[in-house]
Write a protein that holds these residues in place. Structure first.
Motif, PDB file in Angstrom:
ATOM      1  N   GLU A  36      48.074  50.797  38.912  1.00 29.70           N
ATOM      2  CA  GLU A  36      48.468  49.690  39.787  1.00 29.70           C
ATOM      3  C   GLU A  36      47.549  49.528  40.993  1.00 29.70           C
ATOM      4  O   GLU A  36      47.691  48.580  41.756  1.00 29.70           O
ATOM      5  N   ASP A  37      46.603  50.433  41.168  1.00 28.93           N
ATOM      6  CA  ASP A  37      45.595  50.274  42.216  1.00 28.93           C
ATOM      7  C   ASP A  37      44.436  49.396  41.760  1.00 28.93           C
ATOM      8  O   ASP A  37      43.545  49.068  42.547  1.00 28.93           O
ATOM      9  N   THR A  38      44.436  49.018  40.490  1.00 32.18           N
ATOM     10  CA  THR A  38      43.375  48.167  39.958  1.00 32.18           C
ATOM     11  C   THR A  38      43.356  46.827  40.682  1.00 32.18           C
ATOM     12  O   THR A  38      44.373  46.133  40.755  1.00 32.18           O
ATOM     13  N   ALA A  39      42.199  46.477  41.229  1.00 28.81           N
ATOM     14  CA  ALA A  39      42.057  45.246  42.009  1.00 28.81           C
ATOM     15  C   ALA A  39      40.611  45.122  42.481  1.00 28.81           C
ATOM     16  O   ALA A  39      39.825  46.066  42.351  1.00 28.81           O
ATOM     17  N   VAL A  40      40.301  43.967  43.041  1.00 29.06           N
ATOM     18  CA  VAL A  40      39.064  43.814  43.801  1.00 29.06           C
ATOM     19  C   VAL A  40      39.396  44.149  45.252  1.00 29.06           C
ATOM     20  O   VAL A  40      40.363  43.621  45.810  1.00 29.06           O
ATOM     21  N   TYR A  41      38.603  45.033  45.829  1.00 24.79           N
ATOM     22  CA  TYR A  41      38.839  45.500  47.196  1.00 24.79           C
ATOM     23  C   TYR A  41      37.845  44.845  48.146  1.00 24.79           C
ATOM     24  O   TYR A  41      36.646  44.767  47.865  1.00 24.79           O
ATOM     25  N   TYR A  42      38.378  44.392  49.285  1.00 25.24           N
ATOM     26  CA  TYR A  42      37.604  43.719  50.307  1.00 25.24           C
ATOM     27  C   TYR A  42      37.860  44.376  51.664  1.00 25.24           C
ATOM     28  O   TYR A  42      38.922  44.937  51.893  1.00 25.24           O
ATOM     29  N   CYS A  43      36.922  44.209  52.577  1.00 24.54           N
ATOM     30  CA  CYS A  43      37.175  44.609  53.958  1.00 24.54           C
ATOM     31  C   CYS A  43      37.107  43.367  54.846  1.00 24.54           C
ATOM     32  O   CYS A  43      36.511  42.345  54.482  1.00 24.54           O
TER      33      CYS A  43
END
Length: 115
Positions: free
Chosen positions: A88-95
């Motif tokens: 469930e941590d699967t995602a595109v990560y942004y700052c």
């Protein structure tokens, strides 16, 4: 020109670890609270972790105890250490800057947790 560049994502098995980096340019990095966000397929972008300009962190409940946000102001970089990763941590990560992001979004870095 303000720019945020995320890196460090990849494919990892459940229980694995990744360390994300976000390098900022064109801003006085040290004055901003910085944050990591993520967006999973079909879902809205959500706040994952925030670190104040003074270095105090806070986390989304579901990542508390597994993720650590940190910053290096001299390097204009914010990090996200992610351990015990779950599908469930699967995602595109942004700052971006803090809980009310106002800087141009970068391209993000894809994190996929799968066996």
């Amino acid at each position: 020109q303000v720019q945020l560049v995320e890196s460090g994502g990849g494919l990892v098995q459940p229980g694995g670890s990744l360390r994300l980096s976000c390098a900022g340019s064109g801003i006085i990095f040290s004055i901003y609270a910085m944050a990591w966000y993520r967006q999973a397929p079909g879902k809205r972008r959500e706040l994952v972790a925030v670190i104040t300009s003074g270095g105090s962190p806070s986390y989304k409940d579901s990542v508390q105890g597994r993720f650590i946000i940190s910053r290096d102001n001299a390097a204009n970089t914010v990090y996200l250490q992610m351990d015990s990763l779950k599908p469930e941590d699967t995602a595109v990560y942004y700052c971006n800057n803090g809980v009310r992001p106002s800087l141009p979004w970068g391209q993000g870095t894809q994190v996929t947790v799968s066996s």
